[in-house]
Design an enzyme around this catalytic site. Structure first.
Site, short mmCIF file in Angstrom:
data_model
loop_
_atom_site.label_atom_id
_atom_site.label_comp_id
_atom_site.label_asym_id
_atom_site.label_seq_id
_atom_site.Cartn_x
_atom_site.Cartn_y
_atom_site.Cartn_z
N ARG A 136 -8.54 -2.77 9.16
CA ARG A 136 -8.57 -1.26 10.31
C ARG A 136 -10.30 -0.19 9.96
O ARG A 136 -10.27 -1.01 9.08
CB ARG A 136 -7.09 -0.82 10.39
CG ARG A 136 -6.07 -0.98 10.76
CD ARG A 136 -5.15 -1.14 10.64
NE ARG A 136 -4.22 -0.87 9.47
CZ ARG A 136 -2.78 -1.15 9.17
NH1 ARG A 136 -2.39 -0.85 9.54
NH2 ARG A 136 -2.42 -1.14 7.58
N TYR A 160 5.24 -7.28 15.86
CA TYR A 160 5.22 -6.76 14.80
C TYR A 160 5.56 -5.46 15.43
O TYR A 160 6.83 -5.07 15.69
CB TYR A 160 3.53 -6.67 14.56
CG TYR A 160 4.09 -4.82 13.62
CD1 TYR A 160 4.08 -5.08 12.46
CD2 TYR A 160 3.27 -3.56 14.09
CE1 TYR A 160 4.11 -4.11 11.11
CE2 TYR A 160 2.75 -2.71 13.42
CZ TYR A 160 3.70 -2.96 11.43
OH TYR A 160 3.29 -1.27 11.37
N GLY A 213 1.61 -7.60 -0.52
CA GLY A 213 1.85 -6.53 -2.00
C GLY A 213 1.64 -7.12 -3.13
O GLY A 213 0.68 -8.64 -3.14
N ALA A 272 10.79 1.92 8.05
CA ALA A 272 9.70 2.23 7.81
C ALA A 272 9.13 1.67 9.86
O ALA A 272 8.88 0.63 9.18
CB ALA A 272 8.48 2.23 7.20
N PHE A 303 0.81 -1.41 -0.47
CA PHE A 303 -0.23 -0.05 0.08
C PHE A 303 0.63 1.43 -0.02
O PHE A 303 0.75 2.28 -0.91
CB PHE A 303 -0.99 0.04 1.30
CG PHE A 303 -1.61 1.39 1.72
CD1 PHE A 303 -2.18 2.08 0.98
CD2 PHE A 303 -1.64 1.29 3.16
CE1 PHE A 303 -2.64 3.68 1.00
CE2 PHE A 303 -2.36 2.81 3.05
CZ PHE A 303 -2.47 3.21 2.96
N GLU A 308 28.70 1.06 13.03
CA GLU A 308 29.31 0.93 11.02
C GLU A 308 29.23 2.78 10.25
O GLU A 308 30.18 2.28 8.95
CB GLU A 308 28.87 0.26 10.78
CG GLU A 308 28.45 -1.49 11.43
CD GLU A 308 29.99 -1.75 10.49
OE1 GLU A 308 31.38 -1.46 10.21
OE2 GLU A 308 30.38 -2.99 12.11
#
Ligand SMILES: NC(=O)c1ccc[n+]([C@@H]2O[C@H](COP(=O)([O-])OP(=O)(O)OC[C@H]3O[C@@H](n4cnc5c(N)ncnc54)[C@H](O)[C@@H]3O)[C@@H](O)[C@H]2O)c1
EC number: 4.1.1.35
Length: 421
Positions: A273, A232, A125, A201, A100, A250
């Protein structure tokens, strides 16, 4: 010696001449007849060839027409793309780019003139989300799972790969953990190898069931590490930890976006949702289900606002986490009423018993994004809702035409009630 008489000699001479004349006439007649035949034959042959050509043309003409139509349909018309010089054009990887948010980000970066590589395992997806770019010289789509290492040359990585809605991330919690942990390690490893900047994200879920309202970036969160959502929430928390470990150890350049609830076209039909639930219920004339009194509040941002925020953050020098969300708060009941009115639906609102662990309030504090990125959401809620309604209406028509739409599989965990995410 025999001497001949003059008369017979004359006759003989005359006969000879006549013979010669006759022979000459016969020869001319013969040549003329051969020539005539030849000319005749040619015109017959030419006629035959013409007829044959006409016949072939009759058969070929419709085929030629068909080929022209096919060529036309194959000549893909891409959305307009800006031209960027070599020095401004970036090679950008978007993991989860067929999802999305990722597909809208792909659109923005492609239209801005960059070279975009989408990597996706198509768990949630769909190719359909990015099919309008397939074949474009600046675009590449790779079917790849980020849990496996990836070797490509890029300048920036937007790391979005992870299921985002509860039914999807709870379907296979171990895979969700692997995607957010091993997947993030792989992408950070790639960023380190090729010297790319990585944007993670992340999510407002790192704040868990918050004790602070609204949530700003300094809040450490209130997450249950062993609950059904932990795969999650904790997956994203450790992904953030990994980003800062790579940055400190790094020298990898990292950006962390804590994304709040987002909605818009290309959301999953069974995203689960509240916005998509209400829209689909209203469009199908089903009751809009509200858990509890409906006085809980939620804040939703339109997807184009989020995409602008992600790009602004990536290109900023802000390496600490930044909230991206719309602080405009509405009660669940207000959402239900608004969607019902915009759809023009006669559906009733049905109140069900309150869901366990349902947060009473969720609202981002976006002062940091405003101050450091000059970013804030600009799309009015009603405008965004209308676009999402239009999209879901079209999707329902598409389904009704019996066309194939892959559906994310339902969550394995059936116990517990749906919450207003
Ligand atoms: N949409 C929201 O409201 C929201 C809120 C907070 C955070 N986010 C974050 O934004 C990102 C995108 O969310 P979205 O709403 O577009 O979700 P989405 O499910 O539509 O997109 C996620 C994409 O990642 C892909 N993917 C999943 N696991 C993968 C793997 N192992 N390898 C490769 N690809 C994989 C999926 O196939 C999908 O295309 C996610 O990381 C999510 O956590 C979204």
């Amino acid at each position: 010696m025999v001497s001949r008489a003059p008369l017979p000699r004359l006759l003989t001479a005359l006969n000879r001449r006549r013979m010669k004349l006759l022979l000459a006439i016969a020869l001319v007649a013969y040549v003329a007849s051969v020539w005539g035949n030849f000319v005749n034959m040619r015109s017959i042959q030419e006629n035959g060839e013409q007829k044959m050509e006409n016949k072939i043309e009759e058969v070929i003409a419709p085929l030629r027409e068909k080929i022209r139509d096919l060529e036309k349909s194959f000549t893909q018309k891409y959305p307009p793309v800006k031209f960027l010089s070599e020095k401004d054009r970036k090679r950008i990887l978007i993991t989860g780019g067929a999802g999305f948010v990722g597909s809208h980000l792909t659109d923005k970066l492609m239209m801005d003139g960059h070279e975009v590589t989408v990597v996706d395992n198509f768990f949630t997806g769909r190719k359909r989300n990015v099919e309008h770019w397939i074949g474009h010289e600046n675009f590449e789509l790779i079917n790849h799972d980020v849990v496996e290492p990836l070797y490509i040359e890029v300048d920036q990585i937007y790391h979005l790969a992870s299921p985002a809605s509860p039914p999807n991330y709870m379907y296979n919690p171990i895979k969700t953990l692997k995607t957010n942990t091993i997947g993030t390690l792989n992408m950070l490893g790639l960023a380190k190898r090729v010297g790319a900047r990585l944007l993670l994200a992340s999510t407002s879920e790192v704040y868990g069931d918050p004790e602070v309202h609204p949530q700003n970036e300094d809040y450490w969160g209130h997450v249950n590490p062993i609950g059904p959502r932990a795969c999650y929430d904790e997956g994203k928390r450790v992904a953030e930890t990994m980003c800062y470990a790579y940055m400190k150890q790094e020298g990898v350049e990292v950006r962390v976006a804590r994304i709040f609830n987002t909605f818009g076209p290309r959301m999953h039909m069974n995203d689960g949702r509240v916005v998509s639930n209400f829209i689909l219920q209203a469009l199908q004339g089903e009751p809009l289900t509200v858990y509890g009194s409906g006085s809980q509040t939620r804040a939703f941002q339109y997807v184009s606002d989020l995409v602008n925020g992600l790009v602004a953050l990536m290109n900023s020098n802000v390496s600490s986490p930044v909230n991206l969300g719309n602080p405009e708060e509405h009660t669940i009941l207000e959402f239900a009423q608004m969607i019902k009115n915009l759809v023009g639906s006669g559906s009733e609102i049905q109140f069900l018993s309150e869901a366990q662990d349902d947060p009473q309030k969720r609202k981002p504090d976006i002062q940091k994004a405003k101050l450091l990125l000059g970013w804030e959401p600009v799309v009015p809620l009603e405008e965004g809702l209308n676009k999402a309604i239009h999209y879901f209406r079209k999707e329902l028509e598409y389904q009704a035409n019996n066309q194939y739409i892959p559906k994310p599989k339902p969550a394995r965990i059936k116990k517990g009630r749906t919450r207003h995410n």
